[in-house]
Design a protein around this motif. Structure first.
Motif, PDB file in Angstrom:
ATOM      1  N   ASP A  80      -5.446  -1.476  -5.179  1.00 19.21           N
ATOM      2  CA  ASP A  80      -4.901  -2.041  -3.941  1.00 19.21           C
ATOM      3  C   ASP A  80      -5.869  -3.085  -3.380  1.00 19.21           C
ATOM      4  N   GLU A  81      -5.588  -4.322  -3.642  1.00 22.28           N
ATOM      5  CA  GLU A  81      -6.418  -5.459  -3.240  1.00 22.28           C
ATOM      6  C   GLU A  81      -7.876  -5.296  -3.683  1.00 22.28           C
ATOM      7  N   THR A  90       0.840  -1.210   0.000  1.00 21.55           N
ATOM      8  CA  THR A  90       0.000   0.000   0.000  1.00 21.55           C
ATOM      9  C   THR A  90       0.869   1.253   0.000  1.00 21.55           C
ATOM     10  N   GLN A 101      -7.094   0.708  -0.625  1.00 32.23           N
ATOM     11  CA  GLN A 101      -7.439  -0.523   0.089  1.00 32.23           C
ATOM     12  C   GLN A 101      -8.662  -0.301   0.981  1.00 32.23           C
TER      13      GLN A 101
HETATM   14 MG   LIG Z   1      -2.055  -2.824   2.009  1.00 34.43          MG
END
Ligand SMILES: [Mg+2]
Ligand SMILES: Nc1ncnc2c1ncn2[C@@H]1O[C@H](COP(=O)(O)OP(=O)(O)OP(=O)(O)O)[C@@H](O)[C@H]1O
Length: 240
Positions: free
Chosen positions: A155-156, A44, A82
């Motif tokens: 991010d994810e 991140t 995220q």
């Molecule tokens: Mg992260």
């Protein structure tokens, strides 16, 4: 062709923590680059450095040929954080339209397209605060995609998304890459990693190894990516 993302010795420390500890990253046009690593490995932080939300302690980053930070990049980069950054008291549609406006304006048709893509037609007019976690995640992805960015930093993006939609998302990511977009996607999920063109294994703020899933497995002499990761981490193998 010129790199879409390039970092040189980029480093970010928070007090005693070396969140990103000297990373040289090159991401090429049209590739899907996967950042893989355990909790706290710096994924991140690295993405936030690329977006220009954090200033590096050392080193620098170039995105689309411009030194970060650069406001003109906003219109060409899509960022899905995220933790989602949606407006709780706006609807799904309003959130997507708002992000579109911030990035130079998009048509109603485009907003509808995104709502369909993330399969939220039934909930388009629901307030974000009334949605489930996965639905918020899907809205957040739609916001990142709405202005057809050349570079996507996700991010994810598939955390909390059900398996069927996860597959649809990956198909869409591939289509975007085929259309010339470049994607950097962080993940913990190794089977998703198989879908990336190239992977970077991150650990303790460093890039431990880079290559395609197959290359990394072969280089580590491992049957699975999990095993490959562990071998690179244990041996401190120079995996590049
Ligand atoms: Mg992260
Ligand atoms: N704003 C901050 N202030 C202090 N420490 C931070 C901050 N942001 C990140 N860190 C620390 O930097 C390290 C890397 O965090 P980061 O969020 O980049 O990891 P990550 O790989 O994204 O982890 P996860 O898989 O859990 O999302 C962690 O030790 C984290 O506690």
């Amino acid at each position: 062709m010129e790199a879409i993302v390039q970092t040189h010795g980029i480093r970010k420390v928070f007090g005693p923590i070396r969140a990103v500890d000297g990373v040289d990253l090159t991401v090429r046009p049209g590739e899907i680059y996967g950042l893989l690593g355990p909790n706290g490995s710096g994924k991140t932080t690295l993405i936030r450095l690329l977006v220009g939300l954090l200033r590096p302690t050392e080193g620098h980053a170039t995105v689309l040929g411009r030194a970060v930070p650069d406001k003109s990049l906003l219109a060409e980069v899509g960022y899905m954080p995220q933790a989602n950054a949606l407006y709780e008291d706006l609807t799904v549609r309003e959130n997507i339209a708002f992000f579109g406006e911030m990035c130079g304006g998009v048509s109603r048709q485009r907003v509808d397209e995104l709502i369909a893509l993330v399969d939220l037609r039934d909930r388009a007019d629901s307030l974000i605060r009334t949605l489930s976690g996965g639905m918020r995640q899907r809205t957040s992805l739609a916001c990142a995609l709405v202005h057809r960015p050349r570079l996507l930093l996700l991010d994810e993006p598939t955390v909390g998304v059900d398996p069927q939609l996860r597959v649809a998302f990956w198909e869409h990511f591939r289509q975007l890459a085929q259309g010339g977009a470049t994607l950097i996607i962080s993940s913990h999920v190794m089977d998703e990693a198989e879908r990336c063109d190239r992977l970077g294994f991150m650990r303790q703020g460093r890039l431990l190894a880079e290559g395609s899933a197959r290359e990394l497995r072969e280089r580590a002499g491992a049957a699975t990516l999990e095993q490959a990761f562990i071998r690179f981490a244990e041996a401190g193998l120079e995996g590049r």
